[in-house]
Write a protein that holds these residues in place. Sequence first.
Motif: not given
Length: 86
Positions: A43-50, A57-76
């Motif tokens: 629902r929310c990582f809470g990061t957007c409140n900082k 935003a948007p944020y995506v987590m891959v295991d323990d790594e948080q990706i900001s301004s997430a897009d497909l290339e960064k996630v891959i």
Amino acid sequence: MEKVKVKICEGTTCFVMGGQAVKSMISTLTEKYKDKIEISSVRCFGTCNKSDSFSKAPYVMVDDEQISSADLEKVIAVIERKLNNE
Ligand code: FES
């Protein structure tokens, strides 16, 4: 082999900043990575409140790594790094 966990934020801030499109793109990765990744939503990582994080935003987590301004290339890129244990 343990799956790489991909968590997509579905909170309002991330949604407004393009999270839905990112989610749609990431869902296409299940075909490419099949049993190597596990995709879920939060629902929310809470990061957007900082302070200063709203615009990243948007944020995506891959295991323990948080990706900001997430897009497909960064996630891959992070998924590939995790799968190769780099
Ligand atoms: S809405 Fe995505 S981190 Fe808060």
